[in-house]
Design a protein around this motif. Structure first.
Motif: not given
Ligand code: 2BA
Length: 109
Positions: A3-6, A44-47, A98-102
């Motif tokens: 999941m990217l939170i940008a 943005y929430m991007i899966g 930008v955060f990149v989450l599992p």
């Protein structure tokens, strides 16, 4: 899956949304407010699958621009401090944060 939170500036958001559509990237767009400037920005929430993370980071990087912005700190009513702190100060904002989450699970019902 990730999941990217940008968090991007509003001025860059439309271009980025169009890029996501062109590249078949599913995203949710939220209207948000920066905690420091208290002005609008776009989150943005991007899966997406792991192997597309680099591609999407690249799109965000290309669409996002650094800008200078002025903010006026709150007036300081403490008489012991000088009052210069109420003058506008220049702040550099962005490109993008930008955060990149599992992602543990993904469901669509
Ligand atoms: P704001 O919180 O409104 O911050 C706007 C800009 O003000 C920041 O740009 C930074 O240059 C500056 N700034 C923020 N806090 C500051 C402080 N305590 N002292 C001095 N200057 C400060 P960016 O770093 O590019 O951040 C743009 C926006 O991204 C932020 O808007 C916030 O909405 C989000 N953001 C940034 N870092 C974050 C984090 N670690 N967690 C969550 N959101 C974050």
């Amino acid at each position: 899956m990730k999941m990217l939170i940008a968090i991007v500036q509003d001025k860059d958001a439309n271009r980025l949304s169009n890029q996501f559509i062109d590249h078949d990237i599913r995203a949710t767009r939220l209207s948000t407010t920066g905690g420091f400037l208290k002005s609008g920005n776009t989150t943005y929430m991007i899966g997406l699958e792991d192997d597309r993370v680099a591609e999407v980071l690249d799109l965000i990087k290309t669409a996002s621009h650094t800008r200078q912005q002025f903010m006026t700190p709150p007036v300081n009513l403490d008489a012991q401090l000088d009052n210069t702190s109420s003058y506008p100060v220049e702040v550099q904002v962005g490109g993008a944060t930008v955060f990149v989450l599992p992602v543990e699970q993904f469901h669509q019902f």
